[in-house]
Scaffold this active site. Structure first.
Site, PDB file in Angstrom:
ATOM      1  N   GLU A  52      -5.094   0.920   3.032  1.00 39.23           N
ATOM      2  CA  GLU A  52      -4.783  -0.090   4.042  1.00 39.23           C
ATOM      3  C   GLU A  52      -4.870   0.461   5.451  1.00 39.23           C
ATOM      4  O   GLU A  52      -5.350  -0.216   6.365  1.00 39.23           O
ATOM      5  CB  GLU A  52      -3.374  -0.634   3.781  1.00 39.23           C
ATOM      6  N   GLU A  53      -4.423   1.696   5.642  1.00 43.14           N
ATOM      7  CA  GLU A  53      -4.346   2.264   6.983  1.00 43.14           C
ATOM      8  C   GLU A  53      -5.699   2.662   7.551  1.00 43.14           C
ATOM      9  O   GLU A  53      -5.841   2.812   8.767  1.00 43.14           O
ATOM     10  CB  GLU A  53      -3.413   3.487   6.991  1.00 43.14           C
ATOM     11  N   ASP A  62       6.475   1.338   6.226  1.00 43.99           N
ATOM     12  CA  ASP A  62       5.052   0.989   6.148  1.00 43.99           C
ATOM     13  C   ASP A  62       4.344   1.884   5.122  1.00 43.99           C
ATOM     14  O   ASP A  62       3.782   2.897   5.478  1.00 43.99           O
ATOM     15  CB  ASP A  62       4.418   1.149   7.533  1.00 43.99           C
ATOM     16  N   ASP A 101      -0.717   4.400   0.902  1.00 43.72           N
ATOM     17  CA  ASP A 101      -1.219   5.350   1.899  1.00 43.72           C
ATOM     18  C   ASP A 101      -0.414   5.207   3.181  1.00 43.72           C
ATOM     19  O   ASP A 101       0.158   4.142   3.462  1.00 43.72           O
ATOM     20  CB  ASP A 101      -2.712   5.139   2.163  1.00 43.72           C
ATOM     21  N   HIS A 103       0.820  -1.210   0.000  1.00 49.36           N
ATOM     22  CA  HIS A 103       0.000   0.000   0.000  1.00 49.36           C
ATOM     23  C   HIS A 103       0.849   1.254   0.000  1.00 49.36           C
ATOM     24  O   HIS A 103       1.974   1.265   0.511  1.00 49.36           O
ATOM     25  CB  HIS A 103      -0.977   0.012   1.174  1.00 49.36           C
ATOM     26  N   ASP A 145       4.128  -6.511   4.336  1.00 49.32           N
ATOM     27  CA  ASP A 145       3.649  -5.513   5.295  1.00 49.32           C
ATOM     28  C   ASP A 145       3.474  -6.117   6.678  1.00 49.32           C
ATOM     29  O   ASP A 145       2.501  -5.825   7.365  1.00 49.32           O
ATOM     30  CB  ASP A 145       2.327  -4.921   4.789  1.00 49.32           C
TER      31      ASP A 145
END
Length: 368
Positions: free
Chosen positions: A153-154, A119, A90, A88, A177
């Site tokens: 994702e976050e 991340d 984001d 990801h 991740d």
């Protein structure tokens, strides 16, 4: 290790500076979620990171696609039964306490600093550069390889259900991740809200079941232990007027329906218990082809024990079928993904690229 694999690892090493420059380019984009606008459902910063990443991939000669303005695809090879590598772009908000600009990545003492370096921009871009090295060497695989760049994702992972409305899932793959070695299983994760008919009961119940001297798990008769997954955990308790919410990280030896029943048994009939969300446990065979291929690549590059492990966390593997968490953090490394001065060792980024390159080539030719 065969000659093609050796050539591939040499190509990874040769493009080290190019990869670091590419990672810095994307890390420099502030891609935390913001107000939705046309063609940018998670905000303009997230969309810019997606567009710039795909432009980078196109400069390498890859075919790209954007699905519903939410997931980007970089494709290598022909066919629909693809190996999927899902990360990801984001990031979480930068917060305070940084000693350098979170969106001006810099290297200090061998560590690359910046929001999203770990991340998850650094790891998923190391996968892209691994695939670039394969392409530069004309190393083809039986299955096509798709690198998928998510954008939510976050803050909910809503991008993946949307993606699956348009595309079928990969036949196998991973998300970079989580941690090494390969994670063959994740706990389930459910979120509950309780609304109390009598506001005073909020405090009575919370004191009795969440804040008493015994653990909340024991108080709610959820003191469950799995030999592989460990103990059920209650986390993230939040109190609002007349309401309490919390999450339950649970092993597969108990169903969420049983968890809900045990919580409900502590409430009055007029109180309202709601399961807001429930992401089921993820479980793969440790001796299956996917785990074994990734384990072999990890062990050859890291020279560490690659026996598959479990995790209490939650990744895109909860949303995308047929993928396992795999990297990027090595055993013993602390979780600093959401903290100030987020960093990743440059040497670890290179190790990631080597592991992911070998994994991509082998899984792309495996019988999965």
């Amino acid at each position: 290790m065969n000659e093609n694999e050796k050539r591939l690892l040499e190509a990874i090493d040769a493009q080290k500076q190019e990869m670091i420059d590419g990672i810095c380019q994307i890390v420099s984009i502030d891609s935390k979620q913001s107000e939705p606008v046309e063609k940018a459902p998670y905000g303009t910063g997230v969309r810019k990171a997606l567009d710039e990443t795909l432009k980078l991939a196109e400069s390498f000669g890859f075919e790209t696609e954007v699905v519903a303005d939410q997931v980007g695809i970089v494709k290598y090879g022909q066919g629909d039964d693809y190996i999927g590598i899902l990360g990801h772009l984001d990031v979480v908000p930068e917060g305070t306490g940084w000693t350098s600009d979170p969106y001006k990545p810099e290297i200090r003492d061998g560590k690359l600093y910046g929001r999203g370096v770990l991340d998850n921009k650094g790891p998923i871009l190391s996968c892209l550069y691994a695939l670039k090295a394969m392409k530069d060497l004309n190393l083809e695989t039986e299955h096509p390889i798709w690198i998928l760049f998510g954008t939510n994702e976050e803050t909910g992972m809503n991008d993946i259900p949307t993606y699956l409305e348009h595309k079928k899932p990969p036949i196998a793959g991973w998300t970079p991740d989580c941690k090494f070695p390969v994670v063959y299983a994740e706990r389930g994760r459910s979120v509950y809200e309780i609304d109390f008919a009598d506001p005073a009961d909020l405090f009575i119940w919370t004191n009795a079941y969440l804040l008493n001297n015994m653990s909340a798990e024991r108080a709610l008769k959820l003191d469950v232990v799995d030999p592989e997954f460990g103990r059920l955990d209650i986390r993230n308790t939040k109190i609002a007027p007349g309401q309490v919410s919390f999450s339950v990280s649970y092993p597969p030896c108990i169903e969420n329906s049983e968890i809900e029943q045990r919580i409900a048994a502590t409430l009055k009939p007029e109180d309202k218990l709601q399961c807001v969300s429930d992401w089921k446990p993820v479980f793969f065979k440790k001796d299956g082809t996917l785990c074994q291929v990734l384990q072999s690549a990890y062990e050859e590059i890291s020279h560490l024990d690659g026996t598959p492990v479990t995790t209490t966390g939650g990744t895109y593997a909860k949303r995308m079928p047929n993928i396992v968490p795999f990297g990027p953090s090595f055993p013993g490394q602390k979780g600093i993904a959401h903290l100030p001065d987020e960093w990743m060792n440059v040497d670890d980024l290179m190790s990631n690229a080597r592991i992911y390159a070998l994994s991509t080539l082998r899984l792309g030719n495996a019988n999965v």
